[in-house]
Design a protein around this motif. Sequence first.
Motif, PDB file in Angstrom:
ATOM      1  N   LEU A 295       0.825  -1.211   0.000  1.00  0.00           N
ATOM      2  CA  LEU A 295       0.000   0.000   0.000  1.00  0.00           C
ATOM      3  C   LEU A 295       0.860   1.262   0.000  1.00  0.00           C
ATOM      4  O   LEU A 295       0.574   2.230  -0.709  1.00  0.00           O
ATOM      5  CB  LEU A 295      -0.931  -0.006   1.220  1.00  0.00           C
ATOM      6  CG  LEU A 295      -2.110  -0.982   1.179  1.00  0.00           C
ATOM      7  CD1 LEU A 295      -2.768  -1.072   2.552  1.00  0.00           C
ATOM      8  CD2 LEU A 295      -3.132  -0.553   0.131  1.00  0.00           C
ATOM      9  N   LEU A 296       1.921   1.254   0.812  1.00  0.00           N
ATOM     10  CA  LEU A 296       2.800   2.417   0.888  1.00  0.00           C
ATOM     11  C   LEU A 296       3.577   2.619  -0.411  1.00  0.00           C
ATOM     12  O   LEU A 296       3.812   3.753  -0.833  1.00  0.00           O
ATOM     13  CB  LEU A 296       3.776   2.270   2.054  1.00  0.00           C
ATOM     14  CG  LEU A 296       3.169   2.449   3.454  1.00  0.00           C
ATOM     15  CD1 LEU A 296       4.134   2.019   4.540  1.00  0.00           C
ATOM     16  CD2 LEU A 296       2.754   3.908   3.669  1.00  0.00           C
ATOM     17  N   LYS A 297       3.953   1.519  -1.040  1.00  0.00           N
ATOM     18  CA  LYS A 297       4.712   1.609  -2.298  1.00  0.00           C
ATOM     19  C   LYS A 297       3.903   2.327  -3.375  1.00  0.00           C
ATOM     20  O   LYS A 297       4.448   3.089  -4.171  1.00  0.00           O
ATOM     21  CB  LYS A 297       5.102   0.209  -2.763  1.00  0.00           C
ATOM     22  CG  LYS A 297       6.238   0.190  -3.767  1.00  0.00           C
ATOM     23  CD  LYS A 297       6.715  -1.219  -4.011  1.00  0.00           C
ATOM     24  CE  LYS A 297       7.993  -1.232  -4.841  1.00  0.00           C
ATOM     25  NZ  LYS A 297       9.157  -0.687  -4.120  1.00  0.00           N
ATOM     26  N   LYS A 298       2.591   2.097  -3.389  1.00  0.00           N
ATOM     27  CA  LYS A 298       1.719   2.772  -4.355  1.00  0.00           C
ATOM     28  C   LYS A 298       1.691   4.278  -4.122  1.00  0.00           C
ATOM     29  O   LYS A 298       1.363   5.043  -5.016  1.00  0.00           O
ATOM     30  CB  LYS A 298       0.296   2.211  -4.261  1.00  0.00           C
ATOM     31  CG  LYS A 298       0.158   0.784  -4.772  1.00  0.00           C
ATOM     32  CD  LYS A 298      -1.277   0.302  -4.619  1.00  0.00           C
ATOM     33  CE  LYS A 298      -1.437  -1.134  -5.100  1.00  0.00           C
ATOM     34  NZ  LYS A 298      -2.826  -1.624  -4.898  1.00  0.00           N
ATOM     35  N   ARG A 299       2.004   4.697  -2.893  1.00  0.00           N
ATOM     36  CA  ARG A 299       1.974   6.117  -2.538  1.00  0.00           C
ATOM     37  C   ARG A 299       3.372   6.746  -2.566  1.00  0.00           C
ATOM     38  O   ARG A 299       3.570   7.841  -2.045  1.00  0.00           O
ATOM     39  CB  ARG A 299       1.356   6.277  -1.140  1.00  0.00           C
ATOM     40  CG  ARG A 299      -0.016   5.652  -0.966  1.00  0.00           C
ATOM     41  CD  ARG A 299      -1.099   6.460  -1.643  1.00  0.00           C
ATOM     42  NE  ARG A 299      -1.374   7.681  -0.922  1.00  0.00           N
ATOM     43  CZ  ARG A 299      -2.214   7.766   0.111  1.00  0.00           C
ATOM     44  NH1 ARG A 299      -2.860   6.703   0.537  1.00  0.00           N
ATOM     45  NH2 ARG A 299      -2.417   8.927   0.702  1.00  0.00           N
ATOM     46  N   GLY A 300       4.353   6.030  -3.123  1.00  0.00           N
ATOM     47  CA  GLY A 300       5.696   6.600  -3.258  1.00  0.00           C
ATOM     48  C   GLY A 300       6.563   6.460  -2.027  1.00  0.00           C
ATOM     49  O   GLY A 300       7.532   7.213  -1.861  1.00  0.00           O
ATOM     50  N   ILE A 301       6.240   5.510  -1.150  1.00  0.00           N
ATOM     51  CA  ILE A 301       7.031   5.290   0.070  1.00  0.00           C
ATOM     52  C   ILE A 301       7.423   3.822   0.157  1.00  0.00           C
ATOM     53  O   ILE A 301       6.580   2.939   0.004  1.00  0.00           O
ATOM     54  CB  ILE A 301       6.246   5.700   1.331  1.00  0.00           C
ATOM     55  CG1 ILE A 301       6.036   7.212   1.356  1.00  0.00           C
ATOM     56  CG2 ILE A 301       6.971   5.248   2.597  1.00  0.00           C
ATOM     57  CD1 ILE A 301       5.212   7.702   2.529  1.00  0.00           C
ATOM     58  N   ASP A 302       8.713   3.570   0.400  1.00  0.00           N
ATOM     59  CA  ASP A 302       9.185   2.203   0.642  1.00  0.00           C
ATOM     60  C   ASP A 302       9.388   2.018   2.141  1.00  0.00           C
ATOM     61  O   ASP A 302      10.108   2.796   2.778  1.00  0.00           O
ATOM     62  CB  ASP A 302      10.495   1.939  -0.096  1.00  0.00           C
ATOM     63  CG  ASP A 302      10.265   1.434  -1.512  1.00  0.00           C
ATOM     64  OD1 ASP A 302       9.606   0.391  -1.648  1.00  0.00           O
ATOM     65  OD2 ASP A 302      10.743   2.073  -2.468  1.00  0.00           O
ATOM     66  N   LEU A 303       8.734   1.003   2.691  1.00  0.00           N
ATOM     67  CA  LEU A 303       8.873   0.667   4.105  1.00  0.00           C
ATOM     68  C   LEU A 303       9.800  -0.542   4.214  1.00  0.00           C
ATOM     69  O   LEU A 303       9.492  -1.622   3.721  1.00  0.00           O
ATOM     70  CB  LEU A 303       7.502   0.343   4.710  1.00  0.00           C
ATOM     71  CG  LEU A 303       7.482  -0.011   6.200  1.00  0.00           C
ATOM     72  CD1 LEU A 303       7.859   1.198   7.052  1.00  0.00           C
ATOM     73  CD2 LEU A 303       6.101  -0.526   6.602  1.00  0.00           C
ATOM     74  N   VAL A 304      10.951  -0.345   4.862  1.00  0.00           N
ATOM     75  CA  VAL A 304      11.941  -1.413   5.011  1.00  0.00           C
ATOM     76  C   VAL A 304      11.917  -1.893   6.454  1.00  0.00           C
ATOM     77  O   VAL A 304      12.185  -1.125   7.381  1.00  0.00           O
ATOM     78  CB  VAL A 304      13.352  -0.919   4.636  1.00  0.00           C
ATOM     79  CG1 VAL A 304      14.366  -2.056   4.771  1.00  0.00           C
ATOM     80  CG2 VAL A 304      13.364  -0.353   3.219  1.00  0.00           C
ATOM     81  N   LEU A 305      11.563  -3.170   6.647  1.00  0.00           N
ATOM     82  CA  LEU A 305      11.450  -3.760   7.983  1.00  0.00           C
ATOM     83  C   LEU A 305      12.571  -4.773   8.188  1.00  0.00           C
ATOM     84  O   LEU A 305      12.823  -5.610   7.321  1.00  0.00           O
ATOM     85  CB  LEU A 305      10.086  -4.443   8.142  1.00  0.00           C
ATOM     86  CG  LEU A 305       8.859  -3.560   7.876  1.00  0.00           C
ATOM     87  CD1 LEU A 305       7.597  -4.401   7.875  1.00  0.00           C
ATOM     88  CD2 LEU A 305       8.751  -2.446   8.912  1.00  0.00           C
ATOM     89  N   ARG A 306      13.220  -4.692   9.354  1.00  0.00           N
ATOM     90  CA  ARG A 306      14.315  -5.617   9.643  1.00  0.00           C
ATOM     91  C   ARG A 306      14.040  -6.368  10.940  1.00  0.00           C
ATOM     92  O   ARG A 306      13.641  -5.765  11.935  1.00  0.00           O
ATOM     93  CB  ARG A 306      15.641  -4.863   9.747  1.00  0.00           C
ATOM     94  CG  ARG A 306      16.134  -4.348   8.399  1.00  0.00           C
ATOM     95  CD  ARG A 306      17.546  -3.799   8.492  1.00  0.00           C
ATOM     96  NE  ARG A 306      18.068  -3.474   7.169  1.00  0.00           N
ATOM     97  CZ  ARG A 306      17.861  -2.339   6.541  1.00  0.00           C
ATOM     98  NH1 ARG A 306      17.124  -1.402   7.112  1.00  0.00           N
ATOM     99  NH2 ARG A 306      18.363  -2.130   5.341  1.00  0.00           N
ATOM    100  N   ASP A 307      14.284  -7.679  10.899  1.00  0.00           N
ATOM    101  CA  ASP A 307      14.103  -8.528  12.068  1.00  0.00           C
ATOM    102  C   ASP A 307      15.452  -8.901  12.673  1.00  0.00           C
ATOM    103  O   ASP A 307      16.503  -8.750  12.042  1.00  0.00           O
ATOM    104  CB  ASP A 307      13.365  -9.816  11.677  1.00  0.00           C
ATOM    105  CG  ASP A 307      11.926  -9.545  11.265  1.00  0.00           C
ATOM    106  OD1 ASP A 307      11.275  -8.744  11.939  1.00  0.00           O
ATOM    107  OD2 ASP A 307      11.474 -10.120  10.255  1.00  0.00           O
ATOM    108  N   THR A 308      15.425  -9.387  13.899  1.00  0.00           N
ATOM    109  CA  THR A 308      16.626  -9.936  14.511  1.00  0.00           C
ATOM    110  C   THR A 308      17.079 -11.158  13.712  1.00  0.00           C
ATOM    111  O   THR A 308      16.310 -11.719  12.927  1.00  0.00           O
ATOM    112  CB  THR A 308      16.353 -10.349  15.972  1.00  0.00           C
ATOM    113  OG1 THR A 308      15.216 -11.215  15.994  1.00  0.00           O
ATOM    114  CG2 THR A 308      16.072  -9.134  16.840  1.00  0.00           C
ATOM    115  N   LYS A 309      18.324 -11.583  13.896  1.00  0.00           N
ATOM    116  CA  LYS A 309      18.883 -12.677  13.095  1.00  0.00           C
ATOM    117  C   LYS A 309      18.084 -13.970  13.223  1.00  0.00           C
ATOM    118  O   LYS A 309      17.975 -14.747  12.280  1.00  0.00           O
ATOM    119  CB  LYS A 309      20.341 -12.916  13.498  1.00  0.00           C
ATOM    120  CG  LYS A 309      21.262 -11.816  13.016  1.00  0.00           C
ATOM    121  CD  LYS A 309      22.705 -12.137  13.342  1.00  0.00           C
ATOM    122  CE  LYS A 309      23.624 -11.041  12.805  1.00  0.00           C
ATOM    123  NZ  LYS A 309      25.054 -11.314  13.105  1.00  0.00           N
TER     124      LYS A 309
END
Length: 416
Positions: A295-309
């Motif tokens: 949804l955010l990508k369609k609005r020109g925003i990339d959400l990058v999520l990172r998890d623990t190893k």
Amino acid sequence: MIAKISKGSDVYGVFAYNQNKVDNGEATVLSSWRFIHDNDCYNVEDCVRSIDHWLIVNRRTEKPMVHISLNPDPRDMVSDEDAIDLAEDYLKKMGYEDQPYILYKHQDIARTHYHIVTICVGWDGKKINSDYEKRRSMKACREIELAYDLHIPTQKELKHMEKPQAIIYKNGDIKNQIARTVNSIVLGYNIRTLAEFKTVLELYNTTVTEVNGRVEEKLIEGLFYSATDENGKKVGRQLKSSLFGKSFGRKSLEEKFSKDQKKKLSERDKTFVRRILIQCMYQCQYRTREELVALLKKRGIDLVLRDTKDGGRLFGVTIVDHNTKQVLKGSEVNPAFSANMLAQFFDNPNYVIPFPLENKGLSPEEPTKKEEDAFKKLEESVGAGWFIGGGDVDPDEEAYKRMQKKRKFLKRGRKI
């Protein structure tokens, strides 16, 4: 027409870059002024020698070399004669009419464009005026478009032309693909750390690796660029930053990071980003990561999520807003978008979004009174250790906050 002006101190490098294109059949020299050449044949050494006496009279200007890229719309059929007149008009409007220059026609990509190499030091040793350079350049481009009957781009087209392109490994020519993408990112985005730089690069199928070591007691610090596949794994060989030029190197990037750290995102832009995030959170039917990211990508925003190893906990949230060209931590936009709070949004079915769904407009506007009250209330609630909809408080984070307050108190005491 789009004009991009770059300045640097590497006299040899800027000529070597363009001459390499000429030698490979990807560029030709259309014209020059006050440069040594033999029957329209140019070499790097003669080009450097041609401007030596100009540079000697002014040693104080740190970046005397000017590299201008002129990019007409692909629909414009510009003849070589018109390109020469067009380039001379542009230089005259920018105050470079009496300066030595070389005009190159580049055809290394699908879109024909032109490079001008000149210097910003005059014959008298004075630096050419660069005040309001971007504004004057845009005005010059609009006047040239009218004079030569060129296509005048819309705002949407301007943004599209400046957007970095993802690396496609199977297309080959990896070096030039990486060079164009990295250059667009460095010039266009506000980036404060190498980690943020790497995050943006990975969105376009490329990455950067930091190298530290010693050779015969000499400290070696460098960067390597690589293409990546769809899973983020490196493909092909790694390329040293020195292959691309100084602007891709560690020292130049660290200067950019330091400069960008001083820039602050305006409250207007921050509110714009918050609104989009909130609207997309409300639109999530299943509250999955994939759904919110899409949804955010369609609005020109990339959400990058990172998890623990071990993949057990969300620990990092980075927001890349291509509208304002900003790279932000989730907590910088608002505590509701920190790793802890977004984990609650994804995992806790009783979680309540702490903002009303208002102001559906897409353009950045000043925050409303209700929004500001909601943001303030949320920040106070997070600071106090509770949150709407439940959720545990991170003890390490709270301990760190207490330690920071204690340090401030001790510093204040020392000053007294």
